[in-house]
Design an enzyme around this catalytic site. Sequence first.
Site, short mmCIF file in Angstrom:
data_model
loop_
_atom_site.label_atom_id
_atom_site.label_comp_id
_atom_site.label_asym_id
_atom_site.label_seq_id
_atom_site.Cartn_x
_atom_site.Cartn_y
_atom_site.Cartn_z
N ASP A 104 0.74 -1.21 -0.07
CA ASP A 104 0.14 0.04 -0.13
C ASP A 104 0.91 1.31 0.04
OD1 ASP A 104 -2.29 -1.60 0.02
OD2 ASP A 104 -2.39 -1.33 2.26
N LYS A 105 0.32 2.28 -0.39
CA LYS A 105 1.09 3.44 -0.64
C LYS A 105 1.70 4.07 0.93
CE LYS A 105 -0.01 8.55 -1.62
NZ LYS A 105 -1.11 9.42 -1.80
#
Length: 233
Positions: A104-105
Amino acid sequence: MRLDKLLSECGVASRKESARAVRAGQVSVNGFPVRTADVQVDPDADRIIYCGRKVLWRKFVYVMLNKPDGYVSATEDGRGERVVTELLPEEYRKRGLFPCGRLDKHTLGLMLLTDDGQLSHRLLSPKRHVAKSYAFHVKFPLSEDDITSLESGVDIGGYTTKPCTVALENEREGIITITEGKYHQIKLMMEAVHNQITYLERRTFGPLSLDPALARGEWRELTEGEIELLNQS
Ligand code: URA
């Protein structure tokens, strides 16, 4: 193999750039300047010099990156987000390296990037159960019951997660090891026990461990030994 094909596959130069460098007398094979960019070369045996630099031929390249916060796991992003491949030198991007799996970011840590599609496919196959471990922090203390639920499987949007292990360092921090890779899996698993991830860092991926010498955003190529372990896994 054609010289210009080899140079472009190595990420050294496009076919046009190769032709230009050849014309300028800046490309030699075994000590002799070549006259045309389409000459046949043996990448394993011939010594090729391009603009003063020895060309290193490798069929595939494998890079370990310590992913920093705020980067998306992609090679390009239409919405103007920063992508992990921006952290690599241009010659790797030209080779077409891509992230093997997603973080994820806001997830940090170990990311493998490669242009070896077959290996990547194998490592990500759900049938292989490749283990990945993550250091995590959560907002609220985790109880014994929470750990039992997480380890035996929780419902994340209609899917029950496979058994995993959770080793607590204190009541809000620990290491979780999973053998699958559903979208936002750990975030959703913590939400299933009414908690919330505040920090997530991947520490291992199959036989690979995040190199502690790599600062956030830094990368290095895998060693021969690491590549061999990946191929065996
Ligand atoms: N699980 C998540 O929730 N996020 C990640 O980035 C990786 C695993």
